[in-house]
Write a protein that holds these residues in place. Structure first.
Motif, PDB file in Angstrom:
ATOM      1  N   GLN A 489     -41.724  26.394 -21.476  1.00 21.54           N
ATOM      2  CA  GLN A 489     -41.876  25.252 -20.562  1.00 21.54           C
ATOM      3  C   GLN A 489     -41.285  25.540 -19.181  1.00 21.54           C
ATOM      4  O   GLN A 489     -41.129  24.626 -18.368  1.00 21.54           O
ATOM      5  CB  GLN A 489     -41.210  24.018 -21.164  1.00 21.54           C
ATOM      6  N   ASP A 490     -40.971  26.807 -18.927  1.00 24.21           N
ATOM      7  CA  ASP A 490     -40.441  27.237 -17.630  1.00 24.21           C
ATOM      8  C   ASP A 490     -39.161  26.473 -17.271  1.00 24.21           C
ATOM      9  O   ASP A 490     -38.985  26.027 -16.138  1.00 24.21           O
ATOM     10  CB  ASP A 490     -41.505  27.058 -16.539  1.00 24.21           C
ATOM     11  N   ILE A 491     -38.280  26.304 -18.264  1.00 18.87           N
ATOM     12  CA  ILE A 491     -36.980  25.665 -18.044  1.00 18.87           C
ATOM     13  C   ILE A 491     -35.899  26.731 -18.167  1.00 18.87           C
ATOM     14  O   ILE A 491     -35.772  27.394 -19.198  1.00 18.87           O
ATOM     15  CB  ILE A 491     -36.734  24.527 -19.055  1.00 18.87           C
ATOM     16  N   ASN A 492     -35.141  26.888 -17.123  1.00 17.57           N
ATOM     17  CA  ASN A 492     -34.103  27.913 -17.064  1.00 17.57           C
ATOM     18  C   ASN A 492     -32.801  27.363 -17.647  1.00 17.57           C
ATOM     19  O   ASN A 492     -32.305  26.332 -17.211  1.00 17.57           O
ATOM     20  CB  ASN A 492     -33.895  28.336 -15.606  1.00 17.57           C
ATOM     21  N   VAL A 493     -32.232  28.072 -18.648  1.00 19.94           N
ATOM     22  CA  VAL A 493     -30.927  27.684 -19.207  1.00 19.94           C
ATOM     23  C   VAL A 493     -29.984  28.890 -19.230  1.00 19.94           C
ATOM     24  O   VAL A 493     -29.042  28.932 -20.025  1.00 19.94           O
ATOM     25  CB  VAL A 493     -31.070  27.085 -20.627  1.00 19.94           C
ATOM     26  N   MET A 494     -30.212  29.837 -18.337  1.00 19.99           N
ATOM     27  CA  MET A 494     -29.362  31.019 -18.278  1.00 19.99           C
ATOM     28  C   MET A 494     -28.070  30.683 -17.533  1.00 19.99           C
ATOM     29  O   MET A 494     -28.087  30.102 -16.447  1.00 19.99           O
ATOM     30  CB  MET A 494     -30.098  32.165 -17.595  1.00 19.99           C
ATOM     31  N   LEU A 495     -26.946  31.086 -18.098  1.00 25.20           N
ATOM     32  CA  LEU A 495     -25.642  30.707 -17.562  1.00 25.20           C
ATOM     33  C   LEU A 495     -25.264  31.467 -16.295  1.00 25.20           C
ATOM     34  O   LEU A 495     -24.360  31.039 -15.575  1.00 25.20           O
ATOM     35  CB  LEU A 495     -24.569  30.928 -18.633  1.00 25.20           C
ATOM     36  N   ASP A 496     -25.914  32.601 -16.011  1.00 22.31           N
ATOM     37  CA  ASP A 496     -25.612  33.341 -14.790  1.00 22.31           C
ATOM     38  C   ASP A 496     -26.568  32.992 -13.662  1.00 22.31           C
ATOM     39  O   ASP A 496     -26.615  33.668 -12.638  1.00 22.31           O
ATOM     40  CB  ASP A 496     -25.630  34.846 -15.047  1.00 22.31           C
ATOM     41  N   SER A 497     -27.334  31.912 -13.841  1.00 21.64           N
ATOM     42  CA  SER A 497     -28.237  31.413 -12.803  1.00 21.64           C
ATOM     43  C   SER A 497     -27.785  30.026 -12.385  1.00 21.64           C
ATOM     44  O   SER A 497     -27.418  29.200 -13.231  1.00 21.64           O
ATOM     45  CB  SER A 497     -29.677  31.349 -13.335  1.00 21.64           C
ATOM     46  N   GLN A 498     -27.791  29.764 -11.076  1.00 21.48           N
ATOM     47  CA  GLN A 498     -27.371  28.447 -10.591  1.00 21.48           C
ATOM     48  C   GLN A 498     -28.256  27.347 -11.155  1.00 21.48           C
ATOM     49  O   GLN A 498     -27.763  26.305 -11.593  1.00 21.48           O
ATOM     50  CB  GLN A 498     -27.411  28.419  -9.058  1.00 21.48           C
ATOM     51  N   GLU A 499     -29.560  27.596 -11.182  1.00 22.30           N
ATOM     52  CA  GLU A 499     -30.488  26.607 -11.734  1.00 22.30           C
ATOM     53  C   GLU A 499     -30.254  26.427 -13.230  1.00 22.30           C
ATOM     54  O   GLU A 499     -30.238  25.301 -13.748  1.00 22.30           O
ATOM     55  CB  GLU A 499     -31.929  27.048 -11.474  1.00 22.30           C
ATOM     56  N   VAL A 504     -28.088  23.295 -17.936  1.00 17.21           N
ATOM     57  CA  VAL A 504     -27.152  23.181 -19.066  1.00 17.21           C
ATOM     58  C   VAL A 504     -26.241  21.973 -18.876  1.00 17.21           C
ATOM     59  O   VAL A 504     -26.015  21.178 -19.807  1.00 17.21           O
ATOM     60  CB  VAL A 504     -26.329  24.479 -19.206  1.00 17.21           C
ATOM     61  N   GLN A 505     -25.710  21.804 -17.657  1.00 19.10           N
ATOM     62  CA  GLN A 505     -24.875  20.641 -17.355  1.00 19.10           C
ATOM     63  C   GLN A 505     -25.624  19.339 -17.629  1.00 19.10           C
ATOM     64  O   GLN A 505     -25.085  18.397 -18.226  1.00 19.10           O
ATOM     65  CB  GLN A 505     -24.442  20.670 -15.892  1.00 19.10           C
ATOM     66  N   ASP A 519     -25.352  30.137 -29.207  1.00 17.08           N
ATOM     67  CA  ASP A 519     -25.540  31.084 -30.310  1.00 17.08           C
ATOM     68  C   ASP A 519     -26.787  31.948 -30.027  1.00 17.08           C
ATOM     69  O   ASP A 519     -27.899  31.492 -30.192  1.00 17.08           O
ATOM     70  CB  ASP A 519     -25.723  30.317 -31.618  1.00 17.08           C
ATOM     71  N   THR A 520     -26.577  33.167 -29.627  1.00 19.53           N
ATOM     72  CA  THR A 520     -25.304  33.776 -29.278  1.00 19.53           C
ATOM     73  C   THR A 520     -25.114  33.747 -27.766  1.00 19.53           C
ATOM     74  O   THR A 520     -26.075  33.565 -27.021  1.00 19.53           O
ATOM     75  CB  THR A 520     -25.234  35.245 -29.735  1.00 19.53           C
ATOM     76  N   PHE A 521     -23.889  34.008 -27.363  1.00 19.09           N
ATOM     77  CA  PHE A 521     -23.547  33.963 -25.945  1.00 19.09           C
ATOM     78  C   PHE A 521     -24.390  34.935 -25.128  1.00 19.09           C
ATOM     79  O   PHE A 521     -24.877  34.619 -24.042  1.00 19.09           O
ATOM     80  CB  PHE A 521     -22.049  34.270 -25.802  1.00 19.09           C
ATOM     81  N   SER A 522     -24.595  36.133 -25.648  1.00 18.94           N
ATOM     82  CA  SER A 522     -25.319  37.167 -24.904  1.00 18.94           C
ATOM     83  C   SER A 522     -26.782  36.801 -24.672  1.00 18.94           C
ATOM     84  O   SER A 522     -27.427  37.364 -23.790  1.00 18.94           O
ATOM     85  CB  SER A 522     -25.226  38.514 -25.643  1.00 18.94           C
ATOM     86  N   SER A 523     -27.325  35.845 -25.431  1.00 20.56           N
ATOM     87  CA  SER A 523     -28.709  35.424 -25.248  1.00 20.56           C
ATOM     88  C   SER A 523     -28.890  34.575 -24.002  1.00 20.56           C
ATOM     89  O   SER A 523     -30.014  34.394 -23.539  1.00 20.56           O
ATOM     90  CB  SER A 523     -29.182  34.614 -26.466  1.00 20.56           C
ATOM     91  N   PHE A 524     -27.784  34.059 -23.448  1.00 18.07           N
ATOM     92  CA  PHE A 524     -27.893  33.090 -22.364  1.00 18.07           C
ATOM     93  C   PHE A 524     -27.352  33.629 -21.039  1.00 18.07           C
ATOM     94  O   PHE A 524     -26.942  32.873 -20.179  1.00 18.07           O
ATOM     95  CB  PHE A 524     -27.169  31.795 -22.762  1.00 18.07           C
ATOM     96  N   MET A 535     -18.792  38.810 -15.302  1.00 20.26           N
ATOM     97  CA  MET A 535     -18.521  37.864 -16.388  1.00 20.26           C
ATOM     98  C   MET A 535     -17.561  36.748 -15.981  1.00 20.26           C
ATOM     99  O   MET A 535     -17.635  35.631 -16.506  1.00 20.26           O
ATOM    100  CB  MET A 535     -17.936  38.605 -17.597  1.00 20.26           C
ATOM    101  N   LYS A 536     -16.659  37.051 -15.038  1.00 19.03           N
ATOM    102  CA  LYS A 536     -15.638  36.056 -14.670  1.00 19.03           C
ATOM    103  C   LYS A 536     -16.237  34.739 -14.186  1.00 19.03           C
ATOM    104  O   LYS A 536     -15.797  33.664 -14.630  1.00 19.03           O
ATOM    105  CB  LYS A 536     -14.702  36.644 -13.620  1.00 19.03           C
ATOM    106  N   PRO A 537     -17.236  34.733 -13.295  1.00 17.10           N
ATOM    107  CA  PRO A 537     -17.805  33.442 -12.866  1.00 17.10           C
ATOM    108  C   PRO A 537     -18.413  32.636 -14.010  1.00 17.10           C
ATOM    109  O   PRO A 537     -18.279  31.416 -14.056  1.00 17.10           O
ATOM    110  CB  PRO A 537     -18.875  33.852 -11.839  1.00 17.10           C
ATOM    111  N   ILE A 538     -19.064  33.323 -14.928  1.00 18.25           N
ATOM    112  CA  ILE A 538     -19.692  32.617 -16.059  1.00 18.25           C
ATOM    113  C   ILE A 538     -18.635  31.951 -16.923  1.00 18.25           C
ATOM    114  O   ILE A 538     -18.740  30.760 -17.267  1.00 18.25           O
ATOM    115  CB  ILE A 538     -20.534  33.597 -16.903  1.00 18.25           C
ATOM    116  N   ILE A 539     -17.602  32.703 -17.287  1.00 21.50           N
ATOM    117  CA  ILE A 539     -16.565  32.169 -18.166  1.00 21.50           C
ATOM    118  C   ILE A 539     -15.789  31.042 -17.475  1.00 21.50           C
ATOM    119  O   ILE A 539     -15.490  29.999 -18.073  1.00 21.50           O
ATOM    120  CB  ILE A 539     -15.602  33.290 -18.615  1.00 21.50           C
ATOM    121  N   LYS A 540     -15.467  31.242 -16.185  1.00 25.93           N
ATOM    122  CA  LYS A 540     -14.730  30.201 -15.453  1.00 25.93           C
ATOM    123  C   LYS A 540     -15.563  28.929 -15.326  1.00 25.93           C
ATOM    124  O   LYS A 540     -15.038  27.819 -15.463  1.00 25.93           O
ATOM    125  CB  LYS A 540     -14.327  30.716 -14.075  1.00 25.93           C
ATOM    126  N   ASN A 541     -16.849  29.073 -15.051  1.00 26.22           N
ATOM    127  CA  ASN A 541     -17.720  27.893 -14.940  1.00 26.22           C
ATOM    128  C   ASN A 541     -17.812  27.151 -16.267  1.00 26.22           C
ATOM    129  O   ASN A 541     -17.810  25.915 -16.304  1.00 26.22           O
ATOM    130  CB  ASN A 541     -19.113  28.309 -14.471  1.00 26.22           C
TER     131      ASN A 541
END
Length: 717
Positions: A489-499, A504-505, A519-524, A535-541
């Protein structure tokens, strides 16, 4: 008394002459072109309504067309207030103005609109004649203005003479005593006991008197100018000399009423000016700024928070913005407080508190923009740090399902193929219905909601596995976001992307879960997990998101593949895949590993669950295994105190048997934790008691804080 009588007679005579001139207008107009008073009144009344200056009662309001200033009661005025003012000329072409003193706006000009004439009237006057009328009207207005100014000058002289014959007021005057201010050179009328406030212009010329009655009502001297007139608490000449002699440039504070600025002056001892009302603030400020261009000027605004539109603040804001002054300072009142100015604030909160607040506000307002920005930043920095006071009362840390801390980021790590997803699915199933969690690891738990971002397993796998396991679940409390469906459905849920992070929020905000799993973290994410910078920005966010959304966020993650020799060692946090920044920024790391230390074994696996790192009290390790259920499905059998890894269970049982007899009731408050060896925490002993209950070694009565236990078996096995 004779001077006062002469002053009033001259003013009334002038008004009468003007009235006769207005009446004459309706006679000198030619018979073919005539605007009736009713037409003028109708159009001007509509103009009043359109400009927020509606009279209190139109049925009893009489509009006077005599070219004089008339005060009247506005719709929201009380019985003694006359906040409206108007003036209408009818010579040659009708025009005038109206003013709402409460709004803080100046006078709004009006001219009779030719569109309001009838066809016959419009035909009776040509454009050339109409232009001539306008010019005559403007010329007449200038003549009238000169006459009014002449009258103002004469009446101001009379008012000055009257003021000169009055006696100096005393601080015990009822008004001054009630307002708790000094007289500052005011005088008092011997008969009416009214205070006389002398008003001057910027050049020091006497202009008018404001009479303040003992009860507080205020009136201006009849026939005297008020625009640009003010009462000064300092000598203008002295202020000029001060700059020339010492180089000192004092700030000038401008406010409305006498009592307001008397309070400000007595607190600050700065050059203070009372403009008498909000409608005069801008004019007075403009004149003062022109005369004293080097001085900083602050408006001590009234906060008319109980009045429609808050005219005091509006007038101050407009003056500051239009004249580029140094700002305005208004008192802060709560909604239920009655008051508007600094004198009211002082009466409500006391002199010392008012002085402290007012001086600090003025000090800050007089700083440069750069200095203000620095102070604001320092205030933020100061508020960031808090005292480490052990007596500060904080609510106990909440753990979802007794395992994952709310508002924190956790990590669930295990070797590939161990069954992390099964453990997670059992946890969310149990917490969705509440009560007993993970075979008694937590008991009497409230119902919790979970949101799973499913990557590798996907929604269908979770559904099939749930059906095969036949675990009880409330589907309303568990929602799944399938990464594959999102991609379709062209919905972005990747944690290293601002969109993606924003989506996710939004999903968390929509479902408001207590616990969130990735599940799992590496998938996102598509970042390099071995690079701390990525990795630091992702974990801190994520850690910030956990706090902001009041949820426990859990990253289901892999541990690195170990050699056969390494499998003999227990799993530790350094075995988690990726940069150490991941380990450092999460609050809890839970490891799952096979007890038989043989990840490739086909034999029945007993899996050990234990904390690898925690910022909180550590929970007791426990084991579980999967077994076919008697009625179908798969059971997860838990051992909450395996002997191989935990001696605390035996130590607690020995302590209970030594201190309490079978049949004797005891509570948690009777247990001295420091007497148990090895020592256990309060959370640990609660879990051990729950296991003893399940094993039939203890009996329980009561609930929550009133829970009591009794030994019914003396066997530790």
């Amino acid at each position: 008394m004779f001077l006062a009588l002469f002053y009033h007679i001259s003013a009334l005579l002038f008004i009468f002459i003007i009235f006769l001139r207005r009446c004459f207008f309706f006679i000198i107009m030619n018979n073919d072109f005539y605007i009736s008073p009713e037409e003028i009144k109708a159009q001007f009344l509509q103009f009043m309504l359109d400009n927020n200056a509606q009279p209190y009662d139109l049925n009893f309001f009489e509009l006077i067309l005599d070219g004089q200033i008339h005060r009247y009661r506005l719709q929201d005025d009380n019985k003694t207030h006359l906040a409206g003012a108007y003036c209408v000329w009818t010579d040659y072409w009708p025009c005038g103005w109206v003013q709402n003193w409460k709004s803080g706006d100046g006078a709004i000009s009006w001219k009779f609109d030719r569109k309001g004439l009838s066809d016959e009237q419009n035909k009776a006057i040509t454009d050339k004649e109409w232009d001539a009328l306008i010019k005559k009207s403007q010329k007449h207005q200038l003549e009238m203005k000169k006459q009014i100014e002449s009258m103002f000058t004469e009446n101001s002289q009379i008012a000055e003479n009257i003021f000169g014959h009055l006696h100096e007021a005393q601080d015990i005057h009822p008004y001054l005593k009630r307002k708790k201010v000094l007289h500052h050179g005011l005088r008092v009328h011997p008969d009416t006991k009214c205070l006389a406030v002398p008003l001057h212009d910027i050049h020091g010329s006497f202009m008018s008197i404001q009479w303040i009655f003992p009860a507080g009502d205020k009136r201006y001297a009849l026939g005297c100018p008020k625009k640009g007139a003010f009462f000064s608490f300092f000598n203008l000449v002295h202020l000029e000399n001060l700059e020339q002699e010492t180089g000192e440039i004092q700030p000038i504070l401008i406010g409305e009423g006498f009592a307001t600025m008397a309070t400000v002056y007595e607190i600050t001892n700065y050059a203070c000016v009372a403009a008498m009302d909000c409608g005069n603030i801008r004019t007075v400020a403009q004149a003062i700024k022109k005369k004293f261009p080097k001085n900083k000027i602050l408006i001590m605004a009234d906060n008319d928070h109980n009045s429609l539109g808050n005219p005091g603040l509006v007038a101050a804001e407009n003056a500051v913005m239009e004249l580029k002054l140094n700002g305005f300072i208004a008192p802060d009142f709560s909604d239920n407080e009655k008051g508007s100015d600094w004198n009211d604030f002082c009466s409500l909160h006391g002199y010392e508190k008012t002085k402290k607040i007012l001086l600090e506000k003025i000090r800050f307002a007089l700083l440069t923009p750069e200095e203000q920005e620095r102070e604001n930043n320092r205030a933020k920095l100061k508020n960031i740090s808090v005292c480490l006071n052990p007596e500060i009362s904080l609510p106990p840390q909440e753990f979802i399902g007794g395992l994952f801390p709310r508002k924190f980021l956790s990590l669930l790590a295990a070797p590939s193929g161990t069954g992390k997803t099964i453990f997670m699915q059992k946890f969310v199933s149990d917490t969705s219905i509440g009560g007993n969690i993970l075979g008694g690891f937590a008991t009497e738990e409230p119902i919790r909601k979970s949101l799973i971002f499913a990557g590798e397993a996907g929604f269908e796998m979770l559904v099939r596995r749930g059906a095969a396991m036949k675990w009880l679940i409330n589907p309303e409390n568990v929602h799944v976001v399938d990464q594959h469906d999102c991609e379709l459905q062209d919905i972005n849920v990747m944690l290293d992307s601002q969109e993606g992070f924003y989506n996710v929020q939004e999903l968390i905000d929509i479902h408001k879960p207590d616990c969130v799993f990735f599940d799992t973290f590496s998938s996102f994410h598509e970042s390099d997990e071995n690079k701390a910078k990525e990795m630091k920005p992702i974990i801190k966010n994520l850690a910030t998101l956990a706090r902001d959304c009041n949820s426990a966020i859990v990253l289901v993650h892999h541990s690195r593949k170990r050699t056969a020799k390494e499998r003999a060692l227990k799993l530790n946090q350094d075995d988690v895949i990726g940069s150490s920044i991941i380990n450092r920024l999460v609050a809890l790391i839970i490891g799952i590993e096979p007890m038989n230390n043989n990840e490739d074994s086909d034999s029945e696996k007993i899996l050990l669950v234990r904390p690898l790192k925690t910022w909180f009290a550590s929970f007791m390790p426990f084991t579980y295994k999967l077994s076919e259920g008697f009625y179908g499905g798969t059971e997860m059998l838990f051992d909450l105190a395996p002997k191989e890894i935990n001696n605390s269970r035996i130590a607690v049982w020995n302590y209970l048997c030594e201190n309490f007899k079978p049949g004797e009731w005891f509570s948690l408050g009777h247990i001295v934790l420091s007497d148990i060896n090895p020592p256990v925490s309060e959370r640990q002993i609660k879990r051990i008691l729950a296991e003893f209950l399940q094993a039939g070694k203890l009996e329980k009565r009561g609930s929550t804080r009133n829970t009591e236990y009794m030994i019914i078996s003396n066997s530790a096995d």
